[in-house]
Design a protein around this motif. Structure first.
Motif, PDB file in Angstrom:
ATOM      1  N   ARG A 161       0.836  -1.203   0.000  1.00 26.56           N
ATOM      2  CA  ARG A 161       0.000   0.000   0.000  1.00 26.56           C
ATOM      3  C   ARG A 161       0.874   1.258   0.000  1.00 26.56           C
ATOM      4  O   ARG A 161       0.577   2.232  -0.687  1.00 26.56           O
ATOM      5  CB  ARG A 161      -0.903  -0.026   1.234  1.00 26.56           C
ATOM      6  CG  ARG A 161      -2.018   1.001   1.200  1.00 26.56           C
ATOM      7  CD  ARG A 161      -3.006   0.686   0.116  1.00 26.56           C
ATOM      8  NE  ARG A 161      -4.152   1.596   0.165  1.00 26.56           N
ATOM      9  CZ  ARG A 161      -4.693   2.139  -0.882  1.00 26.56           C
ATOM     10  NH1 ARG A 161      -4.225   1.900  -2.083  1.00 26.56           N
ATOM     11  NH2 ARG A 161      -5.732   2.925  -0.784  1.00 26.56           N
ATOM     12  N   ALA A 162       1.954   1.223   0.792  1.00 28.15           N
ATOM     13  CA  ALA A 162       2.846   2.379   0.839  1.00 28.15           C
ATOM     14  C   ALA A 162       3.527   2.605  -0.507  1.00 28.15           C
ATOM     15  O   ALA A 162       3.686   3.742  -0.958  1.00 28.15           O
ATOM     16  CB  ALA A 162       3.898   2.183   1.934  1.00 28.15           C
ATOM     17  N   PRO A 173     -13.411   1.377  -3.287  1.00 31.16           N
ATOM     18  CA  PRO A 173     -12.134   1.269  -2.571  1.00 31.16           C
ATOM     19  C   PRO A 173     -11.293   0.089  -3.052  1.00 31.16           C
ATOM     20  O   PRO A 173     -11.000  -0.855  -2.298  1.00 31.16           O
ATOM     21  CB  PRO A 173     -12.577   1.092  -1.114  1.00 31.16           C
ATOM     22  CG  PRO A 173     -13.869   0.351  -1.228  1.00 31.16           C
ATOM     23  CD  PRO A 173     -14.549   0.904  -2.463  1.00 31.16           C
ATOM     24  N   THR A 174     -10.886   0.116  -4.303  1.00 30.37           N
ATOM     25  CA  THR A 174     -10.181  -1.037  -4.878  1.00 30.37           C
ATOM     26  C   THR A 174      -8.874  -1.337  -4.134  1.00 30.37           C
ATOM     27  O   THR A 174      -8.592  -2.485  -3.807  1.00 30.37           O
ATOM     28  CB  THR A 174      -9.881  -0.788  -6.358  1.00 30.37           C
ATOM     29  OG1 THR A 174      -9.199   0.468  -6.503  1.00 30.37           O
ATOM     30  CG2 THR A 174     -11.164  -0.743  -7.170  1.00 30.37           C
ATOM     31  N   GLY A 175      -8.078  -0.296  -3.889  1.00 23.48           N
ATOM     32  CA  GLY A 175      -6.815  -0.519  -3.190  1.00 23.48           C
ATOM     33  C   GLY A 175      -7.030  -1.041  -1.786  1.00 23.48           C
ATOM     34  O   GLY A 175      -6.301  -1.926  -1.316  1.00 23.48           O
ATOM     35  N   GLN A 176      -8.035  -0.516  -1.100  1.00 25.65           N
ATOM     36  CA  GLN A 176      -8.344  -0.957   0.256  1.00 25.65           C
ATOM     37  C   GLN A 176      -8.753  -2.432   0.263  1.00 25.65           C
ATOM     38  O   GLN A 176      -8.306  -3.211   1.107  1.00 25.65           O
ATOM     39  CB  GLN A 176      -9.477  -0.091   0.808  1.00 25.65           C
ATOM     40  CG  GLN A 176      -9.819  -0.343   2.255  1.00 25.65           C
ATOM     41  CD  GLN A 176      -8.986   0.507   3.175  1.00 25.65           C
ATOM     42  OE1 GLN A 176      -7.773   0.558   3.043  1.00 25.65           O
ATOM     43  NE2 GLN A 176      -9.624   1.181   4.098  1.00 25.65           N
ATOM     44  N   ALA A 178      -0.633  -8.395  -5.721  1.00 26.87           N
ATOM     45  CA  ALA A 178      -1.184  -7.992  -7.013  1.00 26.87           C
ATOM     46  C   ALA A 178      -1.294  -6.479  -7.098  1.00 26.87           C
ATOM     47  O   ALA A 178      -1.039  -5.882  -8.150  1.00 26.87           O
ATOM     48  CB  ALA A 178      -2.555  -8.637  -7.224  1.00 26.87           C
ATOM     49  N   LEU A 179      -1.673  -5.841  -5.981  1.00 27.19           N
ATOM     50  CA  LEU A 179      -1.772  -4.380  -5.958  1.00 27.19           C
ATOM     51  C   LEU A 179      -0.418  -3.740  -6.224  1.00 27.19           C
ATOM     52  O   LEU A 179      -0.312  -2.792  -7.010  1.00 27.19           O
ATOM     53  CB  LEU A 179      -2.314  -3.922  -4.601  1.00 27.19           C
ATOM     54  CG  LEU A 179      -2.376  -2.408  -4.383  1.00 27.19           C
ATOM     55  CD1 LEU A 179      -3.336  -1.766  -5.373  1.00 27.19           C
ATOM     56  CD2 LEU A 179      -2.798  -2.094  -2.946  1.00 27.19           C
ATOM     57  N   LEU A 180       0.614  -4.265  -5.588  1.00 33.36           N
ATOM     58  CA  LEU A 180       1.956  -3.718  -5.796  1.00 33.36           C
ATOM     59  C   LEU A 180       2.386  -3.882  -7.252  1.00 33.36           C
ATOM     60  O   LEU A 180       2.903  -2.946  -7.871  1.00 33.36           O
ATOM     61  CB  LEU A 180       2.954  -4.417  -4.865  1.00 33.36           C
ATOM     62  CG  LEU A 180       4.418  -3.994  -4.999  1.00 33.36           C
ATOM     63  CD1 LEU A 180       4.575  -2.503  -4.773  1.00 33.36           C
ATOM     64  CD2 LEU A 180       5.286  -4.781  -4.026  1.00 33.36           C
TER      65      LEU A 180
END
Length: 213
Positions: A15-16, A141-144, A154-156
């Motif tokens: 997330r960061a 809130p896709t990232g959340q 997958a987000l990263l």
């Protein structure tokens, strides 16, 4: 549904990294505009970016308010419960985003006018940047969801790919259409990132984070 097996620090790293890449895109766009168009245009674009962020406040508030509920619903393995949590404040968040975005655009004149002749040229970029906030609200809130539901890797990965492509697109976009090009490159990155995230969340979790997928 997969039960969470991640460590909070690992999810937090993804997330960061996503947040830092977004900051890098915003900051580098100002730097490139300064190199191509001069410091006055860069300053006005910086102000336009910050005004556009006002429209994103409702989604940030919803993310904070629903983080625990999202994590608990995922941990229970109940896709219907997770879907209900995601749908709870959806229309309110979208309506508030549209309202704040419209108010920010309508009231931006005095702030933009501090940059003199460049102010009028920033109305279009500001509108495009506010559209990015509205895309975020529509997609939810896709990232959340990815962070809290075992999708942080997958987000990263998608963040690195999408934001990297946006950074590569930035110089030719500015050369093509100045500040409008920079705003368009940034908003296209928002659109692409959300579409990739929504597709992954649907496939993995069987829910829709928003209504704009």
């Amino acid at each position: 549904m997969l039960r969470p097996r991640w460590r909070p620090d690992r999810a937090g790293f993804g997330r960061a990294a996503g947040a830092l890449s977004g900051l890098a895109l915003a900051s580098l766009s100002v730097v490139v505009i300064a190199a191509v168009m001069g410091p006055a245009a860069a300053g006005a674009f910086f102000v336009a970016q910050r005004i556009a962020q006002i429209a994103g406040l409702p989604l940030i508030a919803a993310n904070l308010a629903r983080a625990r509920d999202i994590a608990v619903a995922h941990a229970s393995g109940d896709a219907e419960r997770l879907g209900r949590v995601l749908a709870r404040d959806r229309l309110t968040t979208i309506a508030a985003t549209v309202l704040l975005g419209s108010a920010a655009f309508a009231g931006a004149g005095p702030l933009l006018s501090l940059w003199g002749a460049e102010a009028a040229a920033m109305r279009d970029p500001l509108a495009i940047l506010i559209c990015g906030a509205m895309i975020n609200a529509l997609c939810g809130p896709t990232g959340q969801v990815m962070t809290l539901c075992h999708g942080h890797r997958a987000l990263l990965g998608q963040t690195l790919v999408v934001q990297g492509a946006a950074l590569a697109l930035l110089p030719p976009a500015i050369a093509w259409d100045g500040a409008r090009g920079a705003a368009l490159a940034s908003t296209l990155a928002v659109l692409a990132g959300n579409l990739v995230a929504v597709t992954g969340i649907r496939r993995r979790l069987g829910v829709d984070p928003g209504i704009g997928g």
